[in-house]
Design an enzyme around this catalytic site. Sequence first.
Site, PDB file in Angstrom:
ATOM      1  N   HIS A 115      97.199  11.514 -48.810  1.00  0.00           N
ATOM      2  CA  HIS A 115      97.020  12.451 -49.919  1.00  0.00           C
ATOM      3  C   HIS A 115      95.603  12.995 -49.921  1.00  0.00           C
ATOM      4  O   HIS A 115      94.667  12.363 -49.409  1.00  0.00           O
ATOM      5  CB  HIS A 115      97.267  11.750 -51.270  1.00  0.00           C
ATOM      6  N   HIS A 140     102.450   7.352 -55.572  1.00  0.00           N
ATOM      7  CA  HIS A 140     101.942   5.981 -55.613  1.00  0.00           C
ATOM      8  C   HIS A 140     100.933   5.814 -56.749  1.00  0.00           C
ATOM      9  O   HIS A 140     100.936   4.803 -57.462  1.00  0.00           O
ATOM     10  CB  HIS A 140     101.260   5.633 -54.282  1.00  0.00           C
TER      11      HIS A 140
END
Length: 277
Positions: A231, A182
Amino acid sequence: MTPPTEQRRTRVAEEASRVAGGVRTLGEALARLLQPAAHRFGLVGADIVPLLVLLVCAVVLFVGLAGGAEVYEGVRERGDLARFDQPVLDWAVSHRSGGLDSAITAFTHLGGPVYFPIILVLLLAVFTWLRRTASPFLVLALGLGSALAFTAAGKDITARSRPPRALAVPPYESSPSFPSGHTVTATVTAVLVAYLVFLAARSRRVRTVAVVLCSLWALLMGLSRVFLGHHWLTDVMAGWCLGLAWGALVIVVNTARLLLRTRHRRLDDAGDTPVAG
């Protein structure tokens, strides 16, 4: 005796004068450095701007790659940078709430596989209409396509595990964690959109707004991935570095293409000029 306030003002003025002098000196040095290349391409005056773009993007490319490599080494060796991963995630978990989690999840979905292609198609349509050329399609589509490819390769090479699901906000993700896809795509998009706006817009205000919005997009997309526990912080840091580097590389390639096209056009025009006599 000079009052303290007046002394401070004098020092500030002197410092500002030194900074301005340094900027002028740097500009003159860059002009001298670029002059041979400008002469080779038949560029003069404001036409030297593409060469400045090339120089700046080359620096960004180098810094981005070096930063990404440094983050990777820190992750692999569990160095100082990696030590911040767990504390930052713990801080994010302690500050979550139902409404905030939902809002940030909705935002991070904009950079995912469902909504981001829609955003990309809209951007392509707008820039293609504004520029009346296929260049925006080439810049965005090829830049992002190649970025996705090297991100997938990086994930396979590192095979880093994501944060524990117990510390993440659903929906969960299972692909390798490093680097953050992303963040890479958001950063590449931000760099290239800002670049395309600079090519299309003449207003300094429009360009400034574009840079600010694009920077916020990349920054907040990365932070959202950490906040939601999808993450580690170092995954996102690597994504920012690699996204900057890849975006700069695409701009270097496209600017070099435009310079070569300008040179060929001017050589053709020179060849068409009738010879007096």
